[in-house]
Design a protein around this motif. Structure first.
Motif, PDB file in Angstrom:
ATOM      1  N   VAL A 137       0.933  -1.064   0.024  1.00 30.02           N
ATOM      2  CA  VAL A 137      -0.130  -0.224   0.169  1.00 30.02           C
ATOM      3  C   VAL A 137       0.733   1.353   0.062  1.00 30.02           C
ATOM      4  O   VAL A 137       0.579   2.146  -0.697  1.00 30.02           O
ATOM      5  CB  VAL A 137      -0.768  -0.057   1.336  1.00 30.02           C
ATOM      6  N   HIS A 138       1.873   1.336   0.771  1.00 30.52           N
ATOM      7  CA  HIS A 138       2.914   2.445   0.786  1.00 30.52           C
ATOM      8  C   HIS A 138       3.463   2.717  -0.803  1.00 30.52           C
ATOM      9  O   HIS A 138       3.439   3.704  -1.170  1.00 30.52           O
ATOM     10  CB  HIS A 138       4.095   2.003   1.803  1.00 30.52           C
ATOM     11  N   GLU A 139       3.946   1.630  -1.438  1.00 31.41           N
ATOM     12  CA  GLU A 139       4.294   1.838  -3.020  1.00 31.41           C
ATOM     13  C   GLU A 139       3.372   2.208  -3.489  1.00 31.41           C
ATOM     14  O   GLU A 139       3.533   3.172  -4.504  1.00 31.41           O
ATOM     15  CB  GLU A 139       4.615   0.319  -3.258  1.00 31.41           C
ATOM     16  N   LEU A 140       2.136   1.929  -3.355  1.00 34.39           N
ATOM     17  CA  LEU A 140       0.951   2.587  -4.278  1.00 34.39           C
ATOM     18  C   LEU A 140       0.627   3.981  -3.821  1.00 34.39           C
ATOM     19  O   LEU A 140       0.024   4.654  -4.839  1.00 34.39           O
ATOM     20  CB  LEU A 140      -0.489   1.647  -4.149  1.00 34.39           C
ATOM     21  N   ILE A 141       1.118   4.141  -2.918  1.00 36.96           N
ATOM     22  CA  ILE A 141       0.686   5.739  -2.269  1.00 36.96           C
ATOM     23  C   ILE A 141       1.779   6.605  -2.984  1.00 36.96           C
ATOM     24  O   ILE A 141       1.559   7.687  -3.443  1.00 36.96           O
ATOM     25  CB  ILE A 141       0.613   5.710  -0.716  1.00 36.96           C
ATOM     26  N   VAL A 142       3.008   5.983  -2.773  1.00 43.56           N
ATOM     27  CA  VAL A 142       4.012   6.773  -3.423  1.00 43.56           C
ATOM     28  C   VAL A 142       3.599   7.008  -4.796  1.00 43.56           C
ATOM     29  O   VAL A 142       3.808   8.119  -5.525  1.00 43.56           O
ATOM     30  CB  VAL A 142       5.452   6.237  -3.211  1.00 43.56           C
ATOM     31  N   GLU A 143       3.404   5.996  -5.457  1.00 43.21           N
ATOM     32  CA  GLU A 143       2.918   6.039  -7.047  1.00 43.21           C
ATOM     33  C   GLU A 143       1.934   6.916  -7.392  1.00 43.21           C
ATOM     34  O   GLU A 143       2.014   8.041  -8.449  1.00 43.21           O
ATOM     35  CB  GLU A 143       2.741   4.739  -7.438  1.00 43.21           C
ATOM     36  N   GLY A 144       0.920   7.113  -6.449  1.00 39.25           N
ATOM     37  CA  GLY A 144      -0.183   7.943  -6.504  1.00 39.25           C
ATOM     38  C   GLY A 144       0.252   9.391  -6.503  1.00 39.25           C
ATOM     39  O   GLY A 144      -0.380  10.237  -7.248  1.00 39.25           O
ATOM     40  N   VAL A 145       1.250   9.734  -5.558  1.00 37.59           N
ATOM     41  CA  VAL A 145       1.736  10.893  -5.187  1.00 37.59           C
ATOM     42  C   VAL A 145       2.410  11.569  -6.285  1.00 37.59           C
ATOM     43  O   VAL A 145       2.296  12.782  -6.840  1.00 37.59           O
ATOM     44  CB  VAL A 145       2.375  11.077  -3.741  1.00 37.59           C
ATOM     45  N   GLU A 146       3.171  10.932  -6.894  1.00 38.21           N
ATOM     46  CA  GLU A 146       4.136  11.064  -8.085  1.00 38.21           C
ATOM     47  C   GLU A 146       3.545  11.169  -9.128  1.00 38.21           C
ATOM     48  O   GLU A 146       3.799  12.120 -10.097  1.00 38.21           O
ATOM     49  CB  GLU A 146       5.272   9.958  -8.130  1.00 38.21           C
ATOM     50  N   GLY A 152      -0.124  16.155  -1.922  1.00 38.54           N
ATOM     51  CA  GLY A 152       1.039  15.953  -1.561  1.00 38.54           C
ATOM     52  C   GLY A 152       1.760  15.604  -0.096  1.00 38.54           C
ATOM     53  O   GLY A 152       2.119  16.351   0.402  1.00 38.54           O
ATOM     54  N   VAL A 153       0.878  14.694   0.149  1.00 42.56           N
ATOM     55  CA  VAL A 153       0.732  14.257   1.688  1.00 42.56           C
ATOM     56  C   VAL A 153       2.118  13.498   1.952  1.00 42.56           C
ATOM     57  O   VAL A 153       3.046  13.057   0.904  1.00 42.56           O
ATOM     58  CB  VAL A 153      -0.143  13.223   2.182  1.00 42.56           C
ATOM     59  N   ASP A 154       2.622  13.019   3.222  1.00 40.57           N
ATOM     60  CA  ASP A 154       3.750  12.354   3.450  1.00 40.57           C
ATOM     61  C   ASP A 154       3.255  10.860   3.306  1.00 40.57           C
ATOM     62  O   ASP A 154       2.590  10.405   3.861  1.00 40.57           O
ATOM     63  CB  ASP A 154       4.110  12.819   4.860  1.00 40.57           C
ATOM     64  N   ALA A 155       3.670  10.415   2.182  1.00 41.09           N
ATOM     65  CA  ALA A 155       3.324   8.788   1.650  1.00 41.09           C
ATOM     66  C   ALA A 155       3.894   8.049   2.893  1.00 41.09           C
ATOM     67  O   ALA A 155       3.096   7.198   3.142  1.00 41.09           O
ATOM     68  CB  ALA A 155       4.121   8.398   0.577  1.00 41.09           C
ATOM     69  N   ALA A 156       5.143   8.408   3.703  1.00 44.93           N
ATOM     70  CA  ALA A 156       5.569   7.444   4.817  1.00 44.93           C
ATOM     71  C   ALA A 156       4.353   7.434   5.756  1.00 44.93           C
ATOM     72  O   ALA A 156       3.947   6.630   6.540  1.00 44.93           O
ATOM     73  CB  ALA A 156       6.678   7.910   5.007  1.00 44.93           C
ATOM     74  N   LEU A 161       0.003   4.945   8.929  1.00 37.80           N
ATOM     75  CA  LEU A 161      -1.416   4.876   9.229  1.00 37.80           C
ATOM     76  C   LEU A 161      -1.917   3.731   8.813  1.00 37.80           C
ATOM     77  O   LEU A 161      -2.678   3.097   9.598  1.00 37.80           O
ATOM     78  CB  LEU A 161      -2.064   6.162   8.821  1.00 37.80           C
ATOM     79  N   THR A 162      -2.005   3.248   7.576  1.00 42.34           N
ATOM     80  CA  THR A 162      -2.558   1.985   7.016  1.00 42.34           C
ATOM     81  C   THR A 162      -1.842   0.854   7.939  1.00 42.34           C
ATOM     82  O   THR A 162      -2.606   0.111   8.369  1.00 42.34           O
ATOM     83  CB  THR A 162      -2.002   1.902   5.604  1.00 42.34           C
ATOM     84  N   ALA A 163      -0.620   0.698   8.078  1.00 52.05           N
ATOM     85  CA  ALA A 163       0.105  -0.166   8.646  1.00 52.05           C
ATOM     86  C   ALA A 163      -0.478  -0.656  10.054  1.00 52.05           C
ATOM     87  O   ALA A 163      -0.819  -1.484  10.863  1.00 52.05           O
ATOM     88  CB  ALA A 163       1.438   0.135   8.856  1.00 52.05           C
ATOM     89  N   THR A 164      -0.750   0.753  10.590  1.00 57.20           N
ATOM     90  CA  THR A 164      -1.091   0.865  12.244  1.00 57.20           C
ATOM     91  C   THR A 164      -2.438   0.227  12.360  1.00 57.20           C
ATOM     92  O   THR A 164      -2.915  -0.640  13.074  1.00 57.20           O
ATOM     93  CB  THR A 164      -1.258   2.151  12.677  1.00 57.20           C
ATOM     94  N   MET A 165      -3.483   0.622  11.461  1.00 58.79           N
ATOM     95  CA  MET A 165      -4.852   0.159  11.288  1.00 58.79           C
ATOM     96  C   MET A 165      -4.863  -1.272  10.975  1.00 58.79           C
ATOM     97  O   MET A 165      -5.483  -1.884  11.465  1.00 58.79           O
ATOM     98  CB  MET A 165      -5.590   0.853  10.423  1.00 58.79           C
ATOM     99  N   GLY A 196      -9.206  10.427   1.826  1.00 63.19           N
ATOM    100  CA  GLY A 196      -8.379  11.501   2.653  1.00 63.19           C
ATOM    101  C   GLY A 196      -7.346  12.032   2.050  1.00 63.19           C
ATOM    102  O   GLY A 196      -6.943  13.125   2.277  1.00 63.19           O
ATOM    103  N   ILE A 197      -6.678  11.192   0.815  1.00 60.56           N
ATOM    104  CA  ILE A 197      -5.593  11.673   0.327  1.00 60.56           C
ATOM    105  C   ILE A 197      -5.638  11.978  -1.040  1.00 60.56           C
ATOM    106  O   ILE A 197      -4.850  12.387  -1.745  1.00 60.56           O
ATOM    107  CB  ILE A 197      -4.238  10.700   0.477  1.00 60.56           C
ATOM    108  N   ARG A 198      -7.001  11.945  -1.347  1.00 57.38           N
ATOM    109  CA  ARG A 198      -7.149  12.145  -3.040  1.00 57.38           C
ATOM    110  C   ARG A 198      -7.089  13.719  -3.167  1.00 57.38           C
ATOM    111  O   ARG A 198      -7.406  14.374  -2.725  1.00 57.38           O
ATOM    112  CB  ARG A 198      -8.821  11.758  -3.202  1.00 57.38           C
TER     113      ARG A 198
END
Length: 199
Positions: A137-146, A152-156, A161-165, A196-198
């Protein structure tokens, strides 16, 4: 009992197929009812096989539970991979991925999930798979931001947040505080995260 076909590759093929069938049946039994309360005699009776047949799968009940949990997550991985569309946007793939995880975990009864959480070898398998999923999911978020698809959220941070949940879902914290099953919780996570990040 299992050696109905003898000789060479045909015997090995049959044995492999029978082994896979037994693991499927075993996993379905555990998913439906949990495993902590079941003895090897119970399991053998439910699968209509001998205890010696079970010992061909693993050397003890504990090893059998761990092997079955690994088998389950291999099935989950295959099911999730098939559900994520190639060439889709990062958002579409995140939604498809997390929703598919939820669907794949849905057959796990509350008892199964509670037993996994209480049994360290099975819990470790779940935790390892949760970590792999969070990384994806992290990789997909980074890809979406790029790609400018996400703000331009902090993908990490979003990935953390995703990992915690995902960990809270896995260790039954979400079920206890909200009443949501694991499958339902993953679908909610997908909706909240991507909205939330769209952009």
């Amino acid at each position: 009992m299992d050696q109905l076909i003898v000789g060479g590759a045909r015997a090995r093929t049959f044995a492999t197929a029978r082994r896979g069938q037994l693991f499927d049946q075993l996993t379905d039994l555990f998913l439906a009812e949990g495993f902590a309360h079941l003895t090897l005699d119970d399991i053998a009776a439910r699968l209509r096989c001998s205890k010696s047949t079970l010992y061909t799968l693993a050397g003890s009940k504990e090893q059998l539970v761990r092997a079955s949990t690994v088998h389950f997550f291999r099935r989950v991985t295959d099911q999730v991979a098939a559900a994520v569309p190639e060439g889709a946007s990062a958002r579409e793939r995140i939604v498809a991925y997390l929703t598919a995880v939820g669907v794949a975990l849905a057959p796990g009864s509350d008892q199964f999930m509670a037993d996994v959480a209480a049994f360290e070898p099975a819990r470790e398998v779940y935790e390892q798979n949760t970590s792999i999923a969070a990384t994806h999911v992290h990789e997909l978020i980074v890809e979406g931001v790029e790609a400018g698809e996400f703000r331009g959220v902090d993908a990490a941070f979003a990935a953390d947040l995703t990992a915690t949940m995902m960990v809270r879902i896995q260790n039954r914290g979400v079920a206890e505080s909200t009443g949501l099953g694991d499958g339902e919780a993953y679908r909610e996570l997908a909706a909240i995260l991507t909205a939330g990040i769209r952009v």
